[in-house]
Design an enzyme around this catalytic site. Structure first.
Site, PDB file in Angstrom:
ATOM      1  N   ASP A 326      -3.740  -1.719  75.025  1.00 12.12           N
ATOM      2  CA  ASP A 326      -4.681  -2.304  74.232  1.00 12.12           C
ATOM      3  C   ASP A 326      -4.408  -1.294  72.301  1.00 12.12           C
ATOM      4  OD1 ASP A 326      -5.563  -4.489  75.327  1.00 12.12           O
ATOM      5  OD2 ASP A 326      -7.349  -4.683  75.011  1.00 12.12           O
ATOM      6  N   ASP A 634     -10.508  -5.012  78.219  1.00 17.81           N
ATOM      7  CA  ASP A 634     -11.739  -5.874  78.033  1.00 17.81           C
ATOM      8  C   ASP A 634     -12.826  -6.747  78.366  1.00 17.81           C
ATOM      9  OD1 ASP A 634     -10.678  -5.939  75.835  1.00 17.81           O
ATOM     10  OD2 ASP A 634     -11.661  -5.049  74.105  1.00 17.81           O
ATOM     11  N   ASP A 638      -9.110 -10.609  80.639  1.00 17.20           N
ATOM     12  CA  ASP A 638      -8.602  -9.406  80.882  1.00 17.20           C
ATOM     13  C   ASP A 638      -8.292  -9.107  82.512  1.00 17.20           C
ATOM     14  OD1 ASP A 638      -7.495  -9.587  78.440  1.00 17.20           O
ATOM     15  OD2 ASP A 638      -8.510  -7.764  77.971  1.00 17.20           O
TER      16      ASP A 638
HETATM   17  P1  ATP Z   1      -6.235  -5.370  71.011  1.00 18.84           P
HETATM   18  O1  ATP Z   1      -5.182  -6.572  72.496  1.00 18.84           O
HETATM   19  O2  ATP Z   1      -5.024  -4.463  70.835  1.00 18.84           O
HETATM   20  O3  ATP Z   1      -7.261  -5.509  71.379  1.00 18.84           O
HETATM   21  P2  ATP Z   1      -6.819  -7.484  68.964  1.00 18.84           P
HETATM   22  O4  ATP Z   1      -8.019  -7.236  69.661  1.00 18.84           O
HETATM   23  O5  ATP Z   1      -6.560  -7.735  68.031  1.00 18.84           O
HETATM   24  O6  ATP Z   1      -5.769  -6.563  70.162  1.00 18.84           O
HETATM   25  P3  ATP Z   1      -7.940  -9.594  70.306  1.00 18.84           P
HETATM   26  O7  ATP Z   1      -9.528  -9.734  69.811  1.00 18.84           O
HETATM   27  O8  ATP Z   1      -6.871 -10.863  70.686  1.00 18.84           O
HETATM   28  O9  ATP Z   1      -6.588  -8.616  69.928  1.00 18.84           O
HETATM   29  O10 ATP Z   1      -7.428 -10.465  68.752  1.00 18.84           O
HETATM   30  C1  ATP Z   1      -6.290 -11.700  67.762  1.00 18.84           C
HETATM   31  C2  ATP Z   1      -6.277 -11.613  66.607  1.00 18.84           C
HETATM   32  O11 ATP Z   1      -7.529 -12.756  66.396  1.00 18.84           O
HETATM   33  C3  ATP Z   1      -6.845 -10.915  66.037  1.00 18.84           C
HETATM   34  O12 ATP Z   1      -5.440 -10.486  64.892  1.00 18.84           O
HETATM   35  C4  ATP Z   1      -7.451 -11.155  64.633  1.00 18.84           C
HETATM   36  O13 ATP Z   1      -6.392 -12.044  63.600  1.00 18.84           O
HETATM   37  C5  ATP Z   1      -7.691 -12.442  65.116  1.00 18.84           C
HETATM   38  N1  ATP Z   1      -9.654 -12.132  65.537  1.00 18.84           N
HETATM   39  C6  ATP Z   1     -10.161 -10.978  65.904  1.00 18.84           C
HETATM   40  N2  ATP Z   1     -11.199 -10.917  66.112  1.00 18.84           N
HETATM   41  C7  ATP Z   1     -11.389 -12.356  65.766  1.00 18.84           C
HETATM   42  C8  ATP Z   1     -12.877 -13.023  65.106  1.00 18.84           C
HETATM   43  N3  ATP Z   1     -13.631 -12.202  65.558  1.00 18.84           N
HETATM   44  N4  ATP Z   1     -12.795 -13.923  64.633  1.00 18.84           N
HETATM   45  C9  ATP Z   1     -11.778 -14.521  64.424  1.00 18.84           C
HETATM   46  N5  ATP Z   1     -10.057 -14.175  64.942  1.00 18.84           N
HETATM   47  C10 ATP Z   1     -10.477 -12.928  64.937  1.00 18.84           C
END
Ligand code: ATP
Length: 892
Positions: A326, A634, A638
């Site tokens: 990630d 996490d 996943d």
């Molecule tokens: P990784 O998989 O590397 O941890 P990540 O944390 O960006 O990546 P996700 O948590 O799936 O992956 O988030 C995907 C997208 O969703 C982010 O790029 C963001 O735009 C949006 N996002 C993340 N957290 C939130 C949230 N709490 N509320 C709304 N949108 C969110």
């Protein structure tokens, strides 16, 4: 009345707790004392005494004891007592080794035990679930395992999967209302969450009504999860090998005895010598030493913040050829700060650092006041409302409880002077549709003071753009046309190309008192307000770790839910993205079958905007290409990919219980660099095991051959039974353990990963064992022959010389074993445990030779100074030959 029938207000009294501040420490102490820990009884453990006696159940050891007893009855008291003493000391050693292995495995279990969110003394904190008491207030959300039986007092789209109790794998929606059915089945208790079940969606708060064996889980003792087999492939292979070695050793021993008898030795002496030889030569202790080496390695990994949950992973780590990781939090710091905001063609910047809510807003380089900027205000307020995190001030520091992305949105709004508490006076949240990484959005249904209802949504901007029909531009809502859409896309790309993580905010008015049933209904036809862009700096150590992995033949692949351009920018900064490598997005990935993905997967370094289910596809494609894959994760979704990967890696801080349970390795610091450290340690542990296998087996070969050759040459016994047993106990045991603690060779991360199919004797180990064993046997015999021929009457003296030569040859040879190359390629004294072990073995040998009271026991005589020249000269021959042949090969 039972808890499921009770009104929430009555439960508070019945359990003598306080829903707003939780229990006090005093109450907790008292309740722990009366009810005990929140634990399920583990099965009976093997007692220490049984474990000790189990050390003697080995067949050959029993034969040896019987033979010794006979020799005792025949009047050989000293021999008998000495042999029994050595066998008992050996037993103690085995016992302590096994205890140590057991203890460290137990400690591991404790470390990876789940934690729960609890409210005590008015503050939310985390405690091990073992410390939960009745009356505690617990908070849980998607991915958490429930720590005890709780009556639910708050539910936000809460759904729980209870298959561990009911066998039903579909999640059950949970609410706070009382049930009228006085005796519902477990599956119907919709206001109770049970210990061991798993939150699959939403979040909730509950009050603990039963702990430990009093829980529903505790009552079904048969369902207790049985411990998984912790044997590693190498352990299994060694066990099989052990069986073969036992047969070979036994056959050779029989040969020694038979030839000895044919050559005229008396049967009884040959029998005792044979049995002693068998006990010494059979590597029965090997599996225990391997376990100790593995568990010591595991402890080393803990110091580097990696917890191994499944022992076989220690070995598999050394074979890893791809790490899929990630981005957010693992490669980046997960300390997010909003720096840019965009709405309707205008861009603002905001300064300040971390979670400190202090900073100014600027437009076109000029300071502006947020109260004068309508669109900005709207974006900040909604970003703060549609939020799940909390920021609390501790001294001068601000501590975030929740998702850092949301924390950043809280902080940006606070910099403009907004407070969430005050906003909640103006807006009432009616319902929440929680964030999940497949939708990449979160929404709330709110009502303001005038009674107007809205849906507020925040999420990935490109996704939000797809479900918006209008946009706020110059203070007015306009239909999104091609032109404005293109402008929004430009804005998203512009922010993302600066490595900013982007979150868009949108809303829509809904008629009062409508019930929005699904997120699908809520998250459509929205009006886009704007985008907040936040920095999330890369972790400084990751770039180096990625480079080291590359050198070690391990490819790093970034898999992220984040925007393609953001991901690309960060991947380039970290050296993951090279000129040749490709970037794939979730959409492209969805269109490919696993087979099609297999064709291209080798070239892809970044997968962006992916959903968790894509991860499984990536793991499968890589595995089909023959890779050994480490995959991080996490969230709940996943778990399948983590399970399918060869090494499933879960985050210790942000990871859910589900992800952790599916994983083989947990990163305590959520850091990519820790995976690299664990792989290095994994490679080293395997090499160390090879080192002592090599040492022990070569020593055993030497011991057998010296006896065999002596019998063939019609010589007297070159070593007496007690001497052979002594060598087995002292010379073999201690240095082998020390080899298990050896540091990694400096080239351990400069060569490619090991093949998982590699046999124990691969890479020339078998040849090394036989050739070195042969040489050790020959030099020992030579020393014996030289002295014996000089004066055949002094048999004891010749035997003492053979004994000293064997010990010395092994103790010198042990330094060879530290390197796959030659003794010259490392500082021989670099392992202080080994130096310590060798010095102690030497001292013990000198005591046996020179201390008069022990001389009759071991049948030794003091060695004259000139003979030490012979001993040292001969015993260093194998090592010289090895180093010489290595140099020769190198110069060729
Ligand atoms: P990784 O998989 O590397 O941890 P990540 O944390 O960006 O990546 P996700 O948590 O799936 O992956 O988030 C995907 C997208 O969703 C982010 O790029 C963001 O735009 C949006 N996002 C993340 N957290 C939130 C949230 N709490 N509320 C709304 N949108 C969110």
């Amino acid at each position: 009345m039972k808890f499921h029938e009770m009104e929430i207000s009555k439960i508070e009294k019945a359990l003598e707790t306080d829903f707003s501040s939780g229990l006090s420490q005093e109450q907790v102490k008292h309740r722990l004392k009366t009810n005990g820990f929140n634990e399920l009884d583990a099965g009976e453990k093997q007692s220490a005494l049984l474990l000790f006696f189990s050390q003697f159940k080995d067949f050959m050891v029993l034969v040896l004891l019987a033979a010794t007893l006979i020799s005792g009855l025949l009047g050989e008291y000293i021999d008998a007592i000495a042999i029994i003493a050595i066998v008992i000391i050996n037993g103690f050693l085995g016992f302590f080794q096994e205890r140590r292995a057991e203890k460290s495995l137990e400690a591991l279990k404790e470390l990876s035990a789940p934690q729960v969110h609890v409210l005590r003394d008015g503050r939310w904190g985390k405690i091990p679930s073992k410390e939960i008491v009745i009356g505690d207030i617990l908070k849980f959300s998607s991915g958490d395992r429930i720590g005890a039986d709780v009556r639910i007092i708050e539910s936000k789209s809460l759904e729980i999967e209870e298959s561990a109790l009911t066998g039903e794998s579909l999640p059950v929606a949970k609410h706070i209302e009382c049930l009228t059915n006085p005796n519902p089945g477990i599956g119907d208790m919709e206001n109770i969450a049970f210990m061991g079940t798993m939150v699959t969606r939403g979040s909730g708060v509950g009050v603990v009504m039963a702990t430990g064996m009093k829980t529903a889980m505790g009552q079904i003792a048969g369902l207790l999860q049985s411990a998984e087999s912790q044997e590693t492939p190498l352990q299994r292979r060694l066990e099989q090998l052990g069986k073969i070695l036992i047969s070979v050793a036994l056959m050779l021993t029989v040969l020694v005895v038979v030839i000895g008898v044919i050559q005229g030795h008396d049967i009884y002496t040959m029998f005792l010598a044979g049995v002693s030889l068998a006990v010494a030569a059979i590597p029965e202790g090997l599996p225990a030493i391997v376990t100790v080496a593995l568990s010591l390695g595991v402890q080393k990994m803990i110091k580097k913040n990696a917890i191994v949950r499944k022992l076989p992973a220690v070995e598999t780590l050394g074979c890893a050829s791809v790490i899929c990781s990630d981005k957010t939090g693992t490669m980046t710091q997960n300390k997010m700060t909003v720096t840019h905001l965009w709405s309707g063609g205008q861009t603002w910047t905001v300064d300040g650092s971390g979670y400190q809510p202090k900073g100014n807003f600027y437009k076109n380089g000029q300071t502006v006041l947020p109260k004068d900027e309508k669109a900005l205000q709207q974006m900040l307020i909604f970003g703060m409302l549609c939020n799940h995190s909390e920021l609390t001030k501790k001294g001068e520091e601000y501590i975030l409880d929740g998702d850092p992305t949301e924390g950043a949105l809280l902080v940006s709004a606070m910099k403009a002077g907004f407070q969430r508490k005050k906003l909640l006076d103006e807006f009432t949240i009616i319902h929440e549709f929680p964030f999940d990484s497949a939708r990449k959005m979160m929404s709330i249904h709110v009502k303001d003071k005038q009674g107007r209802h809205f849906i507020v949504t925040k999420g990935a901007p490109d996704v939000l753009l797809g479900v918006s029909e209008a946009i706020l531009w110059d203070g007015k809502s306009q239909y999104l046309n091609k032109d404005t859409q293109a402008k929004v896309k430009d804005a998203i790309n512009h922010l993302a190309s600066q490595a900013l993580r982007t979150i868009a905010i949108a809303y829509k008015p809904v008629p009062a008192n409508t019930v929005i049933l699904s997120e699908h209904e809520a998250e459509k036809k929205l009006t886009l307000i704007g985008i907040q862009g936040m920095i999330d700096p890369p972790r400084p150590e990751v770039r180096k770790a990625v480079a080291e992995c590359k050198e070690a033949g391990i490819k790093t692949v970034m898999i992220t839910g984040d925007h393609v351009i953001t991901a690309k920018a960060i991947a380039a900064q970290l050296g993951i993205l090279t000129k040749k490598s490709k970037v794939f997005d979730g959409e492209a990935l969805s269109k490919l079958s696993v087979e099609e993905l297999e064709e291209v997967v080798e070239d892809v370094s970044v997968f962006a905007r992916v959903s968790p289910e894509h991860k499984l596809k990536i793991v499968n494609a890589l595995q089909n290409r023959g890779h050994i894959v480490a995959m991080t994760g996490d969230g709940v979704n996943d778990a399948p990919a983590i399970k399918a990967a060869d090494i499933g890696v879960a985050m210790g801080i942000t990871g859910t219980d589900v992800a952790k349970e599916a994983s083989a390795l947990v990163l305590l610091d959520d850091n990519f660099a820790t995976i690299k450290a664990a792989i290095k340690e994994g490679r080293n542990i395997y090499e160390n095991i090879r080192k002592f296998v090599r040492y022990l087996l070569a020593s055993n070969v030497g011991e057998i051959l010296v006896m065999l050759f002596a019998m063939i040459l019609a010589l007297p016994l070159p070593l007496l039974p007690i001497q052979i047993l002594w060598v087995n106990l002292v010379t073999d045991g201690l240095p082998a353990m020390a080899l298990g603690l050896d540091k990694a060779e400096e080239n351990v991360m400069k060569r490619g990963p090991r093949s998982p199919n590699e046999g124990v004797f691969s890479r020339g180990l078998g040849w090394k064992v036989i050739s070195r064993g042969f040489l050790i046997g020959i030099v020992t015999l030579l020393a014996f022959i030289i002295i014996y021929h000089n004066d055949p009457k002094q048999l004891d003296y010749a035997q003492t010389i053979a004994f000293a030569t064997l010990v010395m040859a092994q103790l010198i040879h042990v330094f060879d074993c530290r390197s796959e190359r030659s003794v010259l390629s490392r500082n021989p004294f670099g392992n202080q445990f080994l130096v310590g072990a060798v010095v102690s073995s030497l001292i013990l040998m000198l005591i046996v030779i020179y201390y008069p009271p022990l001389q009759p026991v071991f049948h030794t005589l003091p060695i004259a100074a000139k003979d030490w020249l012979l001993i040292i000269g001969l015993s260093s021959v194998p090592t010289f030959l090895l180093a010489g042949s290595f140099l020769l090969r190198k110069t060729k």
